[in-house]
Design a protein around this motif. Structure first.
Motif, PDB file in Angstrom:
ATOM      1  N   ALA A 212      -5.530  -1.567  -3.004  1.00  0.00           N
ATOM      2  CA  ALA A 212      -5.422  -0.691  -4.173  1.00  0.00           C
ATOM      3  C   ALA A 212      -6.405   0.467  -4.043  1.00  0.00           C
ATOM      4  N   ASN A 213      -7.609   0.175  -3.603  1.00  0.00           N
ATOM      5  CA  ASN A 213      -8.612   1.206  -3.403  1.00  0.00           C
ATOM      6  C   ASN A 213      -8.139   2.210  -2.353  1.00  0.00           C
TER       7      ASN A 213
ATOM      8  N   MET B  21       2.505   1.677  -3.424  1.00  0.00           N
ATOM      9  CA  MET B  21       1.543   2.154  -4.420  1.00  0.00           C
ATOM     10  C   MET B  21       1.224   3.628  -4.208  1.00  0.00           C
TER      11      MET B  21
ATOM     12  N   THR C 214       0.835  -1.207   0.000  1.00  0.00           N
ATOM     13  CA  THR C 214       0.000   0.000   0.000  1.00  0.00           C
ATOM     14  C   THR C 214       0.866   1.253   0.000  1.00  0.00           C
TER      15      THR C 214
ATOM     16  N   TYR D 122      -5.628  -7.500  -2.689  1.00  0.00           N
ATOM     17  CA  TYR D 122      -5.115  -6.484  -3.605  1.00  0.00           C
ATOM     18  C   TYR D 122      -6.175  -5.420  -3.896  1.00  0.00           C
ATOM     19  N   ASN D 123      -7.399  -5.849  -4.176  1.00  0.00           N
ATOM     20  CA  ASN D 123      -8.466  -4.882  -4.440  1.00  0.00           C
ATOM     21  C   ASN D 123      -8.682  -3.954  -3.256  1.00  0.00           C
TER      22      ASN D 123
END
Length: 334
Positions: A193-194, A119, A116, A189-190
Motif C-alpha cells: 500500500a505504501n 491500487m 499493487t 498489505y502495509n
C-alpha cells in the motif's frame, strides 16, 4: 515386540555405550573416528528405541537420551569444518528450501504485484483520493524533495546497514508470525500500500521516471525477498491448517525449521539488496545502468533458486535439519 531382560540387555550393550562416551570426549577426531561416532550414535539410538518399546526403564531411557544428546552436539561440532557447513547451507539447505517452497512465494509475489498494480491504477484514475492521504504541502514535499532525498541523506555505509536491518526484520516478522496467518497478510498489505500510494503520487505529478529509476534497482530483489518471507510464513500457517500425513505438531515443527533456514538465508539476500540501495540507487550512473544492475541481481537470485536449488532438491536435500540431528528414534531391528 516381546519384553526383554533389562539387566541382560545392559550387560550386552554397555560396552557400546561406553565406546560412544569415549568418542564424545575425543578431541581432534580423524575422519574414521568421526564416522565411527555417527555409526555408534545410530546404534545407540536403536538401543534406546528397543528399551522404550520393550522395557521402558526410566533411568536407562534418561541415560541413553542424554548420551545421544551429547553425541548429537559432538557430531554437529565436528562433522564438517565451519566453512564447509556454511558452504553446504548456501549450496544445499537454503536453495533447496526456496525451490521446494517456490509455489508459495511465487504465488505471494504474483498476488502482491497484481494488487499493487490495481491500487496504483485506481489512485491514478482517482487523483482526488491522494488529498485524503496527504496534504498538498506534504505531497509537494514528497514529490520535489523527500523521495529522492531519502536515498542520499545518509552516508552509504550507514544507510546500507539501516536498510538491511529494517528489511531483515520485516522478513523475519512475516516468517515468525506466519503461524497466525493474518499478520503476514497485514504486513504485506502495509508494504505494498505504501509503495502504491507513493508511486501513484509520483507518476501523477510527472515524476514517474524518477520513481521507477530509484525503486527498481534495489526493489526487484528486496521485494522478492519480502515476498519469499511472506510465502514461507503462509506455508507455516498452512502446515497448522492442513498437516497432511504428519501430526499437526510434527508438521508445524518441520515447516518451522525450514522457515528458520529461509530466514537465515534471506538475511544474506537482503544484505545484497541493501548494498544496491545504498551504493547503486543514489549513484550517478545512468538510469538504465542502475536498473540493469538490479535486474541482474534479480536474475541471479532466480537462477540460484531454479538451478542450484533444483539440483540440491534432486539430491534429496531439504530445508530441514539432517534427520540424524532431530530425534533419537531410530527403527528397532527385530
Amino acid at each position: 515386540m516381546p519384553r526383554i531382560d533389562i539387566d541382560a540387555y545392559v550387560a550386552v550393550h554397555s560396552h557400546e555405550w561406553a565406546r560412544l562416551e569415549e568418542l564424545i570426549r575425543t578431541r581432534g577426531r580423524s575422519g574414521a573416528v568421526s564416522d565411527e561416532l555417527v555409526d555408534r550414535y545410530q546404534q545407540v539410538a536403536t538401543h534406546l528405541s528397543v528399551v522404550r518399546t520393550s522395557a521402558p526403564d526410566g533411568e536407562l531411557v534418561s541415560y541413553l537420551s542424554s548420551l545421544l544428546g551429547r553425541a548429537r552436539i559432538a557430531m554437529l561440532a565436528t562433522r564438517v569444518p565451519r566453512w564447509r557447513a556454511v558452504t553446504g547451507f548456501f549450496t544445499g539447505r537454503f536453495p533447496a528450501a526456496l525451490y521446494q517452497l517456490r509455489w508459495w512465494w511465487l504465488g505471494c509475489l504474483a498476488g502482491n504485484v497484481l494488487v499493487t498494480a490495481a491500487m496504483m491504477l485506481w489512485l491514478l484514475h482517482h487523483p482526488a483520493a491522494e488529498q485524503t492521504l496527504l496534504s498538498k504541502a506534504e505531497i509537494d514535499q514528497l514529490v520535489n524533495n523527500d523521495f529522492a532525498g531519502y536515498y542520499s541523506e545518509h552516508a552509504a555505509t550507514s544507510f546500507a546497514s539501516r536498510i538491511w536491518l529494517n528489511n531483515t526484520w520485516v522478513s523475519a516478522e512475516c516468517i515468525a508470525l506466519g503461524i497466525l496467518g493474518i499478520p503476514v497478510l497485514y504486513a504485506l498489505y502495509n508494504n505494498i500500500a505504501n509503495l502504491a500510494v507513493i508511486g501513484a503520487i509520483m507518476i501523477h505529478h510527472g515524476r514517474g521516471s524518477l520513481f521507477w529509476g530509484l525503486i527498481l534497482p534495489h526493489g526487484m530483489l528486496e521485494l522478492t525477498a519480502v515476498f519469499v518471507a511472506g510465502g514461507v510464513g503462509l506455508r507455516l500457517f498452512w502446515s497448522w491448517v492442513e498437516p497432511g500425513d504428519l501430526t499437526r505438531t510434527a508438521a508445524i515443527a518441520r515447516a518451522g525449521r525450514t522457515a528458520i533456514t529461509v530466514a537465515i538465508g534471506l538475511a544474506a539476500v537482503l544484505f545484497v539488496s541493501g548494498m544496491i540501495e545504498a551504493f547503486v540507487t543514489p549513484s550517478g550512473l545512468p538510469t538504465w545502468a542502475r536498473i540493469g544492475i538490479g535486474a541482474v541481481a534479480e536474475l541471479l537470485f532466480l537462477s540460484y533458486v531454479f538451478v542450484v536449488g533444483r539440483a540440491a532438491a534432486s539430491r534429496g536435500v531439504t530445508g530441514d535439519l539432517d534427520p540424524t540431528l532431530l530425534e533419537d528414534r531410530v527403527a528397532a531391528q527385530s
